[in-house]
Design a protein around this motif. Sequence first.
Motif, PDB file in Angstrom:
ATOM      1  N   GLY A   1       0.815  -1.210   0.000  1.00 51.19           N
ATOM      2  CA  GLY A   1       0.000   0.000   0.000  1.00 51.19           C
ATOM      3  C   GLY A   1       0.850   1.263   0.000  1.00 51.19           C
ATOM      4  N   HIS A   2       1.894   1.241   0.823  1.00 58.34           N
ATOM      5  CA  HIS A   2       2.805   2.392   0.869  1.00 58.34           C
ATOM      6  C   HIS A   2       3.645   2.473  -0.408  1.00 58.34           C
ATOM      7  CE1 HIS A   2       1.696   3.245   4.963  1.00 58.34           C
ATOM      8  NE2 HIS A   2       2.037   2.031   5.363  1.00 58.34           N
ATOM      9  N   ALA A   3       4.122   1.325  -0.857  1.00 58.36           N
ATOM     10  CA  ALA A   3       5.001   1.275  -2.031  1.00 58.36           C
ATOM     11  C   ALA A   3       4.308   1.858  -3.263  1.00 58.36           C
ATOM     12  CB  ALA A   3       5.429  -0.168  -2.303  1.00 58.36           C
ATOM     13  N   VAL A   4       3.059   1.490  -3.463  1.00 61.20           N
ATOM     14  CA  VAL A   4       2.365   1.904  -4.683  1.00 61.20           C
ATOM     15  C   VAL A   4       2.067   3.410  -4.653  1.00 61.20           C
ATOM     16  CG1 VAL A   4      -0.077   1.474  -4.090  1.00 61.20           C
ATOM     17  CG2 VAL A   4       0.751   0.954  -6.401  1.00 61.20           C
ATOM     18  N   ARG A   5       1.796   3.956  -3.462  1.00 61.42           N
ATOM     19  CA  ARG A   5       1.595   5.407  -3.336  1.00 61.42           C
ATOM     20  C   ARG A   5       2.906   6.156  -3.591  1.00 61.42           C
ATOM     21  NH1 ARG A   5      -3.350   7.959  -3.388  1.00 61.42           N
ATOM     22  NH2 ARG A   5      -2.191   9.709  -2.514  1.00 61.42           N
ATOM     23  N   GLU A   6       4.005   5.638  -3.040  1.00 60.17           N
ATOM     24  CA  GLU A   6       5.308   6.288  -3.242  1.00 60.17           C
ATOM     25  C   GLU A   6       5.725   6.228  -4.712  1.00 60.17           C
ATOM     26  OE1 GLU A   6       6.931   5.167   1.232  1.00 60.17           O
ATOM     27  OE2 GLU A   6       8.257   4.735  -0.473  1.00 60.17           O
ATOM     28  N   LEU A   7       5.457   5.092  -5.335  1.00 64.90           N
ATOM     29  CA  LEU A   7       5.779   4.922  -6.754  1.00 64.90           C
ATOM     30  C   LEU A   7       4.975   5.923  -7.593  1.00 64.90           C
ATOM     31  CD1 LEU A   7       7.453   3.170  -8.732  1.00 64.90           C
ATOM     32  CD2 LEU A   7       5.549   1.531  -8.764  1.00 64.90           C
ATOM     33  N   ALA A   8       3.688   6.055  -7.281  1.00 60.96           N
ATOM     34  CA  ALA A   8       2.825   7.012  -7.990  1.00 60.96           C
ATOM     35  C   ALA A   8       3.320   8.446  -7.785  1.00 60.96           C
ATOM     36  CB  ALA A   8       1.384   6.879  -7.507  1.00 60.96           C
ATOM     37  N   GLN A   9       3.770   8.755  -6.576  1.00 62.94           N
ATOM     38  CA  GLN A   9       4.271  10.105  -6.280  1.00 62.94           C
ATOM     39  C   GLN A   9       5.483  10.431  -7.146  1.00 62.94           C
ATOM     40  OE1 GLN A   9       2.692  12.297  -3.814  1.00 62.94           O
ATOM     41  NE2 GLN A   9       3.782  13.562  -5.290  1.00 62.94           N
ATOM     42  N   THR A  10       6.373   9.432  -7.310  1.00 61.82           N
ATOM     43  CA  THR A  10       7.555   9.607  -8.155  1.00 61.82           C
ATOM     44  C   THR A  10       7.153   9.907  -9.595  1.00 61.82           C
ATOM     45  OG1 THR A  10       8.670   7.973  -6.766  1.00 61.82           O
ATOM     46  CG2 THR A  10       9.727   8.513  -8.851  1.00 61.82           C
ATOM     47  N   ILE A  11       6.130   9.191 -10.076  1.00 57.62           N
ATOM     48  CA  ILE A  11       5.655   9.364 -11.458  1.00 57.62           C
ATOM     49  C   ILE A  11       5.023  10.753 -11.622  1.00 57.62           C
ATOM     50  CG2 ILE A  11       4.029   8.482 -13.188  1.00 57.62           C
ATOM     51  CD1 ILE A  11       4.434   5.675 -11.764  1.00 57.62           C
ATOM     52  N   ALA A  12       4.198  11.150 -10.640  1.00 57.60           N
ATOM     53  CA  ALA A  12       3.552  12.466 -10.682  1.00 57.60           C
ATOM     54  C   ALA A  12       4.599  13.585 -10.627  1.00 57.60           C
ATOM     55  CB  ALA A  12       2.559  12.603  -9.536  1.00 57.60           C
ATOM     56  N   ASP A  13       5.584  13.439  -9.759  1.00 58.15           N
ATOM     57  CA  ASP A  13       6.637  14.449  -9.623  1.00 58.15           C
ATOM     58  C   ASP A  13       7.447  14.595 -10.908  1.00 58.15           C
ATOM     59  OD1 ASP A  13       5.841  14.896  -7.029  1.00 58.15           O
ATOM     60  OD2 ASP A  13       7.492  13.792  -6.100  1.00 58.15           O
ATOM     61  N   ASP A  14       7.506  13.493 -11.664  1.00 53.98           N
ATOM     62  CA  ASP A  14       8.242  13.490 -12.932  1.00 53.98           C
ATOM     63  C   ASP A  14       7.407  14.121 -14.057  1.00 53.98           C
ATOM     64  OD1 ASP A  14      10.664  12.743 -14.244  1.00 53.98           O
ATOM     65  OD2 ASP A  14       9.606  11.074 -15.205  1.00 53.98           O
ATOM     66  N   GLY A  15       6.141  14.382 -13.764  1.00 57.76           N
ATOM     67  CA  GLY A  15       5.266  15.020 -14.741  1.00 57.76           C
ATOM     68  C   GLY A  15       4.684  14.079 -15.780  1.00 57.76           C
ATOM     69  N   TYR A  16       4.790  12.763 -15.557  1.00 54.18           N
ATOM     70  CA  TYR A  16       4.231  11.813 -16.537  1.00 54.18           C
ATOM     71  C   TYR A  16       2.770  11.542 -16.200  1.00 54.18           C
ATOM     72  CZ  TYR A  16       4.179   8.000 -19.953  1.00 54.18           C
ATOM     73  OH  TYR A  16       3.906   7.205 -21.043  1.00 54.18           O
ATOM     74  N   GLN A  17       1.889  11.838 -17.151  1.00 56.46           N
ATOM     75  CA  GLN A  17       0.453  11.629 -16.963  1.00 56.46           C
ATOM     76  C   GLN A  17      -0.040  10.631 -18.001  1.00 56.46           C
ATOM     77  OE1 GLN A  17      -0.468  16.019 -17.137  1.00 56.46           O
ATOM     78  NE2 GLN A  17      -1.564  15.583 -15.247  1.00 56.46           N
ATOM     79  N   PRO A  18      -0.036   9.334 -17.667  1.00 53.39           N
ATOM     80  CA  PRO A  18      -0.421   8.322 -18.649  1.00 53.39           C
ATOM     81  C   PRO A  18      -1.911   8.381 -18.998  1.00 53.39           C
ATOM     82  CG  PRO A  18      -0.105   7.312 -16.493  1.00 53.39           C
ATOM     83  CD  PRO A  18       0.320   8.747 -16.372  1.00 53.39           C
ATOM     84  N   ASP A  19      -2.232   8.058 -20.258  1.00 55.42           N
ATOM     85  CA  ASP A  19      -3.631   7.898 -20.673  1.00 55.42           C
ATOM     86  C   ASP A  19      -4.129   6.508 -20.311  1.00 55.42           C
ATOM     87  OD1 ASP A  19      -3.775  10.433 -22.154  1.00 55.42           O
ATOM     88  OD2 ASP A  19      -2.346   9.458 -23.523  1.00 55.42           O
ATOM     89  N   ILE A  20      -3.194   5.556 -20.328  1.00 56.97           N
ATOM     90  CA  ILE A  20      -3.535   4.146 -20.090  1.00 56.97           C
ATOM     91  C   ILE A  20      -2.479   3.526 -19.177  1.00 56.97           C
ATOM     92  CG2 ILE A  20      -3.666   1.842 -21.161  1.00 56.97           C
ATOM     93  CD1 ILE A  20      -4.582   3.202 -23.746  1.00 56.97           C
ATOM     94  N   VAL A  21      -2.958   2.778 -18.176  1.00 59.13           N
ATOM     95  CA  VAL A  21      -2.042   1.923 -17.420  1.00 59.13           C
ATOM     96  C   VAL A  21      -2.216   0.508 -17.961  1.00 59.13           C
ATOM     97  CG1 VAL A  21      -1.350   1.042 -15.173  1.00 59.13           C
ATOM     98  CG2 VAL A  21      -2.190   3.388 -15.364  1.00 59.13           C
ATOM     99  N   LEU A  22      -1.130  -0.073 -18.444  1.00 57.00           N
ATOM    100  CA  LEU A  22      -1.167  -1.428 -19.001  1.00 57.00           C
ATOM    101  C   LEU A  22      -0.545  -2.384 -17.993  1.00 57.00           C
ATOM    102  CD1 LEU A  22      -1.619  -3.471 -21.293  1.00 57.00           C
ATOM    103  CD2 LEU A  22       0.571  -2.744 -22.273  1.00 57.00           C
ATOM    104  N   SER A  23      -1.378  -3.263 -17.439  1.00 51.72           N
ATOM    105  CA  SER A  23      -0.875  -4.175 -16.413  1.00 51.72           C
ATOM    106  C   SER A  23      -0.473  -5.511 -17.017  1.00 51.72           C
ATOM    107  CB  SER A  23      -1.936  -4.383 -15.339  1.00 51.72           C
ATOM    108  OG  SER A  23      -3.071  -5.015 -15.880  1.00 51.72           O
TER     109      SER A  23
END
Length: 168
Positions: free
Chosen positions: A13-35
């Motif tokens: 739960g913590h890892a996925v929020r921190e990972l998302a924060q890194t992506i947001a801080d990098d300015g990447y806004q995906p249209d699609i998340v491909l799992s």
Amino acid sequence: TDVRENLTYEDFGHAVRELAQTIADDGYQPDIVLSIARGGVFVAGGLAYALDCKNIHLVNVEFYTGVGTTLEMPVMLAPVPNAIDFTDKKVLIADDVADTGKTLKLVHDFCLETVAEVRSAVIYEKSHSLVKCEYVWKRTDDWINFPWSVLPPVRKSGESITPSKEAL
Ligand code: 5GP
């Protein structure tokens, strides 16, 4: 080696929020998340909510048959997503771990043909991975126990394991 990296659901739960924060801080806004199923589904769900992205796709890849034992090459299982859905989209590939990196490479190469941009996010990346993901929560070279796959499948309550011939 039997050293294990043990990830709990709480850690995740913590890892996925921190990972998302890194992506947001990098300015990447995906249209699609491909799992990449199945392990990447948890990661993709968490990232899509945290990044406020409502579009999740899924690809099934089969590679590992046990702890450290693999098929020769990873294979995409049917149904393979329609490449048209990815045309000119910004895609974020989500998986639990880049180990050899072969699985991510397969999916990454599949995307490259049509997408505007593709980046990858993983909880873990191992040092020998042939793919270097843009977003990594933690690096390790140990075998990882993930909370969703550390236990065997459930059985119907009260049902016992079929006894071997020797036990009868
Ligand atoms: P790769 O193609 O990068 O070698 O591995 C991709 C997939 O193999 C991962 O998505 C994961 O499902 C599985 N895998 C690889 N390394 C590990 C590990 O250390 N622990 C677990 N539980 N699965 C792994």
